[in-house]
Write a protein that holds these residues in place. Structure first.
Motif: not given
Length: 484
Positions: A27-28, A31-32, A34-35
């Protein structure tokens, strides 16, 4: 165009086996990525695998490197440096790839390191060196803690073992099951038969699964059931309650080794009761096999002279002997039960005392003889013994083992017979017990059974079923010293 990257996830220890740690990393990492507007095309996960131990191969990590080299990936993301590398050698493998392909991207959730630059690679090397030292320090502390626990007799359980509660006391339901496993095994039941018996009675494992041969084998050998802690080859007395006494556990382990040694030189198939006892006229052992008398007939169980090649070599003597298993086993059953009813032998069933200490001593002596035999060959090879001395010593050891086997037979009969329930006849027990018990009964009275040729097939009754079977081809070598 957005870089196509991989996401690497790893955790060293997943006690619960639910992969929750790597799921959080996934999950982390997402998110990384995606940023940074990176596209994750594949996730690489090594769950419950160490990056510190050199002997451990991480399949997902190896595939990640392959995909980076092949151009399938434009880079990858990970939660942190220590999730990727704990050994500098693994880091250097990745650095070589990034040196060859400076355009590859890389990022971690916990911080940025650019592996395409000299400064970034230096920082990565420092961080991996620190992670390696941390792992080494942790390993040293854990090893020392384990030694202290062993010396104090504390259990080393990651989860509650079968037979015990969370409070390290005996489980009132499971502990008796373990006790019974050991008793059955010493009585002659095979691992498979013990598993079958537990499953038939509805007794399941701690996880609610059926019992299997491998599980039973582990339980039979597990020293924790005797409150023994073994670490680094040393044995310590445990502080938790034992299911088996030290003497009972030693007897079980000797039975394991004796059984392995006993059957190492002859074929044994637990699907056929008389395997290892039946002899062919050519001198070999008969094996349990299936046979179809005609293409449209069902398979039936038989005992046959082993393989076609062996049969062909022995054709002049045995002509490929084959005998119907059901008829032969019925005949042997009736012969054994009739034999045990002879007044001179009736006390064999009624034996009520067992010299367990003497059995243990004799079993240990058999193991010592085996060890000495192995050592003799080394001495002969080294020139310490000549050929005549080797033969003389081997003959003496063989003679002593024969005497021990005779005495063990008598003592084992006592151990075997107490497994009959009060008021239970040998016939009732035979009909109720599995093949392991029946094999022990046959061994009680018979040395071996030789199957000869047959020129005719008279009718024979097998519990009301009419078959063709010649009892004259069966020669039973009874143990003559049973009443001595």
């Amino acid at each position: 165009m957005n870089p196509r990257i991989g996401a690497y996830n790893r955790i060293s220890l997943d006690v619960q086996g639910e992969a929750l740690g790597v799921a959080r990393q996934q999950q982390d990492n997402a998110e990384q990525a995606s940023r940074r507007h990176w596209q994750i095309v594949e996730s690489y996960t090594d769950n419950n695998l160490s990056a510190y131990k050199r002997a451990v191969v991480r399949p997902a990590f190896e595939k990640l490197l392959t995909d980076l080299e092949s151009g399938f990936l434009d880079g990858f993301v990970a939660y942190d440096i220590d999730r990727l590398w704990r050994q500098p050698s693994d880091l250097e493998r990745v650095i070589r790839i990034y040196e060859d392909k400076p355009s590859l991207v890389f990022a971690t959730v916990q911080g940025d390191i650019d592996l395409s630059t000299s400064q970034g690679r230096t920082m990565a090397r420092i961080m991996v060196a620190l992670a390696n030292k941390s792992s080494a320090d942790t390993s040293r502390r854990v090893k020392r803690k384990i030694i202290e626990q062993a010396e104090a007799g504390e259990p080393h359980w990651s989860r509650r073992p079968y037979g015990y509660t969370l409070e390290k006391t005996l489980d009132p339901i499971e502990a008796p099951v373990v006790k019974e496993m050991g008793e059955w095994f010493v009585q002659g039941f095979s691992y498979r038969e013990i598993a079958w018996r537990l499953n038939e009675t509805g007794i399941m494992t701690r996880a609610g699964s059926p019992w299997y041969v491998g599980t039973i084998r582990q339980f039979i050998k597990a020293e924790r059931f005797a409150a023994i802690r073994i670490h680094d080859g040393k044995m310590y007395d445990g502080t938790w309650p034992a299911i088996f006494t030290k003497e009972e556990w030693a007897e079980i382990q000797l039975e394991v080794m004796m059984r392995k040694d006993k059957y190492s030189g002859r074929p044994v198939s637990k699907k056929y009761m008389l395997t290892g006892i039946l002899m062919c006229t050519c001198g070999g052992y008969l094996r349990g096999m299936t046979k179809r008398d005609a293409p449209d007939r069902p398979l039936r169980r038989t005992y046959q002279c082993p393989t076609s090649s062996e049969t062909e070599r022995r054709m002049k003597t045995c002509a490929g002997i084959c005998v119907d298993a059901a008829s032969l086993e019925h005949y042997v059953r009736e012969s054994v039960l009739a034999r045990i009813e002879i007044p001179e032998l009736s006390d064999v069933v009624g034996t009520s005392s067992v010299d367990r200490e003497r059995i243990a001593v004799l079993r240990q002596e058999v193991l010592d003889i085996k060890t000495r035999r192995d050592g003799l060959l080394d001495d002969y090879t080294d020139g310490t013994l000549n050929k005549d001395e080797l033969k003389h010593t081997q003959d003496r050891l063989s003679a002593r083992k024969a005497l021990i086997d005779t005495e063990l037979d008598k003592l084992q009969r006592a151990k075997f017979n107490i497994s009959l329930n009060p008021g239970e006849t040998a016939r009732e027990a035979w009909m109720d017990r599995p093949d392991g018990w029946r094999r022990a009964f046959v061994d009680l009275l018979i040395n071996e059974i030789t199957i000869g040729k047959s020129s005719h097939k008279p009718f024979y009754d097998v519990d009301g079923k009419r078959t063709r079977f010649d009892i004259e081809r069966v020669q039973i070598d009874w143990k003559t010293d049973i009443d001595k």
